[in-house]
Design a protein around this motif. Structure first.
Motif, short mmCIF file in Angstrom:
data_model
loop_
_atom_site.label_atom_id
_atom_site.label_comp_id
_atom_site.label_asym_id
_atom_site.label_seq_id
_atom_site.Cartn_x
_atom_site.Cartn_y
_atom_site.Cartn_z
N VAL A 59 -13.89 59.85 57.32
CA VAL A 59 -12.48 59.75 56.93
C VAL A 59 -11.77 58.89 57.98
CG1 VAL A 59 -10.43 61.02 56.20
CG2 VAL A 59 -12.68 62.10 56.03
N PRO A 60 -11.66 57.58 57.76
CA PRO A 60 -11.06 56.69 58.77
C PRO A 60 -9.57 56.98 58.97
CG PRO A 60 -11.43 55.48 56.74
CD PRO A 60 -12.04 56.84 56.54
N TYR A 61 -9.22 57.31 60.19
CA TYR A 61 -7.84 57.68 60.52
C TYR A 61 -7.28 58.68 59.51
CZ TYR A 61 -7.58 54.29 64.32
OH TYR A 61 -7.78 53.60 65.50
N GLY A 62 -8.05 59.70 59.27
CA GLY A 62 -7.63 60.76 58.37
C GLY A 62 -8.47 62.01 58.64
N PRO A 63 -8.17 63.12 57.98
CA PRO A 63 -7.18 63.27 56.91
C PRO A 63 -5.75 63.13 57.43
CG PRO A 63 -8.00 65.41 57.62
CD PRO A 63 -8.84 64.39 58.31
N ILE A 64 -4.86 62.80 56.50
CA ILE A 64 -3.43 62.69 56.79
C ILE A 64 -2.80 64.06 56.53
CG2 ILE A 64 -1.26 61.57 56.20
CD1 ILE A 64 -3.29 59.72 57.50
N LEU A 65 -2.08 64.57 57.53
CA LEU A 65 -1.50 65.90 57.45
C LEU A 65 0.01 65.83 57.56
CD1 LEU A 65 -3.85 67.51 60.13
CD2 LEU A 65 -4.27 67.42 57.67
N ASP A 66 0.72 66.59 56.73
CA ASP A 66 2.16 66.73 56.93
C ASP A 66 2.45 67.45 58.24
OD1 ASP A 66 2.85 65.47 54.61
OD2 ASP A 66 3.33 67.28 53.49
N ASP A 67 1.62 68.42 58.59
CA ASP A 67 1.86 69.26 59.76
C ASP A 67 0.53 69.48 60.47
OD1 ASP A 67 2.34 71.29 61.59
OD2 ASP A 67 3.58 72.47 60.23
N PRO A 68 0.43 69.18 61.78
CA PRO A 68 -0.83 69.39 62.50
C PRO A 68 -1.35 70.82 62.41
CG PRO A 68 0.71 68.13 63.85
CD PRO A 68 1.47 68.59 62.64
N ALA A 69 -0.45 71.78 62.23
CA ALA A 69 -0.87 73.18 62.19
C ALA A 69 -1.75 73.49 60.99
CB ALA A 69 0.36 74.10 62.18
N THR A 70 -1.74 72.62 59.98
CA THR A 70 -2.56 72.87 58.79
C THR A 70 -4.00 72.40 58.95
OG1 THR A 70 -2.00 70.75 57.75
CG2 THR A 70 -0.51 72.60 57.33
N LEU A 71 -4.34 71.78 60.09
CA LEU A 71 -5.67 71.19 60.22
C LEU A 71 -6.80 72.19 59.99
CD1 LEU A 71 -7.48 68.76 60.79
CD2 LEU A 71 -7.26 69.24 63.23
N PRO A 72 -6.79 73.40 60.57
CA PRO A 72 -7.91 74.32 60.30
C PRO A 72 -8.13 74.57 58.81
CG PRO A 72 -6.60 75.12 62.14
CD PRO A 72 -5.85 73.98 61.55
N ARG A 73 -7.05 74.78 58.07
CA ARG A 73 -7.19 74.99 56.63
C ARG A 73 -7.75 73.75 55.94
NH1 ARG A 73 -3.81 73.40 52.72
NH2 ARG A 73 -1.99 73.20 54.09
N LEU A 75 -9.66 71.43 57.27
CA LEU A 75 -11.08 71.30 57.61
C LEU A 75 -11.93 72.22 56.74
CD1 LEU A 75 -10.95 71.08 61.52
CD2 LEU A 75 -11.31 69.21 59.89
N ASP A 76 -11.44 73.43 56.49
CA ASP A 76 -12.18 74.35 55.62
C ASP A 76 -12.29 73.78 54.20
OD1 ASP A 76 -12.61 76.19 57.64
OD2 ASP A 76 -10.87 77.43 57.11
N GLU A 77 -11.19 73.21 53.70
CA GLU A 77 -11.22 72.64 52.34
C GLU A 77 -12.15 71.45 52.27
OE1 GLU A 77 -7.64 72.11 50.05
OE2 GLU A 77 -6.50 73.43 51.39
N LEU A 78 -12.08 70.56 53.24
CA LEU A 78 -12.96 69.40 53.23
C LEU A 78 -14.43 69.81 53.38
CD1 LEU A 78 -10.99 66.77 55.35
CD2 LEU A 78 -11.74 66.48 52.99
#
Length: 353
Positions: A59-73, A75-78
């Protein structure tokens, strides 16, 4: 901020290009499998790559997140989606970038702050730093929102003078969105690579990028010429907000004329005139690492003004722990063999300088 609604064209920085429909088209034309995935508060353009240990999702320069706090969720989805398609691991460069309505200082401050938050979340999730960064982990942004004279005044006096006097030296600067213009970059880049010992992208890669991205004005070539000879060339990638200086080459026979400086200055000024807000000089070494292989040209890039901006580097998230472990062990063994073979060659080269 809702980056999902705004889309990549509203983002500041290189993610606005490498996560765009134009980049999807480019990767598809290279013959790669590409996915566009999204969920609540995120999206990702995924390029499927193949290794002996299995496929990986990059994922080049991604994923794109609205909020950094959502990254764990996210990562689980991806990870779940990658597992469903048989991928062995994820290779990521997560971003939560500012949007076009942010001023430059706020955008760079957000980039630094979110970089720290994303790195902490990746560590906590059990991610590994990839063996090497695919896209630059640190780059140089130039603010294109001031008046042209202020953009020039942020550069060194040498660069300003070279731009102002380039015609007096017989240097002609031109640019084109015709994909054929990239041939100058291909020729000069590969000639430079042979002399400086780095491996550039293939000619097919560069030509395909120029063709695919030029269809909607996302790529342009800038050239400096002396008489009928092109002496330096740059391929830039454009989004509505950002100009990325992606590939360049110069004829070493004309080095003393310094044709690159006025060429880059002109491309920055043109981007500002187009309404773009950031010029991304695309990759620098940390200032406190003078022995870094990029130290020389990083100093050159910093001579155009701007601010160093962290982009986080490349991270791996195993989907299959066994297959990812196999990959890391094989890569480590290959590196050891290369080190043993290359050591006497390197010594011989140093002795003949």
């Amino acid at each position: 901020m809702n980056s999902i609604t705004n889309g990549p064209g509203r983002l500041l920085g290189p993610a606005s290009i490498l996560q765009s429909p134009a980049w999807f088209r480019f990767q598809h034309r290279l013959g790669r499998t590409v996915h566009r995935l999204s969920g609540s508060g995120w999206w990702a353009l995924v390029v499927v790559e193949r290794t002996r240990a299995g496929s990986l999702w990059y994922v080049p320069y991604g994923p794109i997140l609205d909020d950094p706090a959502t990254l764990p969720r996210v990562l689980d989805e991806l990870t779940m989606r990658a597992r469903e398609r048989g991928a062995a691991w994820l290779r990521l460069e997560p971003q939560s970038p500012a949007t076009a309505d942010s001023d430059f200082a706020a955008a760079t401050e957000r980039q630094t702050r979110t970089h720290d938050a994303l790195s902490s979340a990746l560590h906590a999730h059990g991610a590994y730093r990839a063996p090497r960064d695919i896209q630059p982990a640190l780059t140089r942004w130039v603010d294109l929102t001031p008046a042209p004279e202020k953009i020039l005044s942020a550069m060194t006096g040498t660069n300003r003078n070279l731009w102002r006097r380039h015609r007096d030296k017989g240097i002609r600067i031109e640019h084109t969105t015709d994909p054929g213009g990239a041939e100058a970059v291909v020729e000069l880049l590969h000639r430079t690579a042979g002399q400086r010992g780095f491996t550039p992208h293939t000619a097919n890669y560069l030509r395909t990028a120029a063709r695919a991205l030029a269809e909607d004005g996302t790529a342009a070539t800038y050239t400096s010429s002396v008489g009928d000879t092109i002496v330096s060339a740059i391929l830039v990638y454009d989004s509505p907000t950002t100009r990325v200086f992606a590939h360049s080459g110069m004829d070493p026979a004309y080095r003393k004329l310094r044709p690159n400086q006025p060429l880059i200055a002109q491309a920055l000024l043109d981007a500002a005139a187009r309404g773009q807000r950031v010029g991304d000089l695309f990759g620098v070494a940390p200032e406190n690492e003078p022995q870094h292989p990029w130290a020389g040209f990083s100093g050159f890039k910093r001579s155009f003004g701007g601010t160093d901006v962290p982009l986080g580097g490349t991270w791996d998230v195993p989907v299959s722990q066994a297959r990812y472990r196999t990959y890391r062990l094989a890569r480590s063994a290959r590196n050891r063999v290369y080190s043993i073979v290359a050591r006497p060659v390197a010594s011989s080269v140093r002795a003949t300088r």
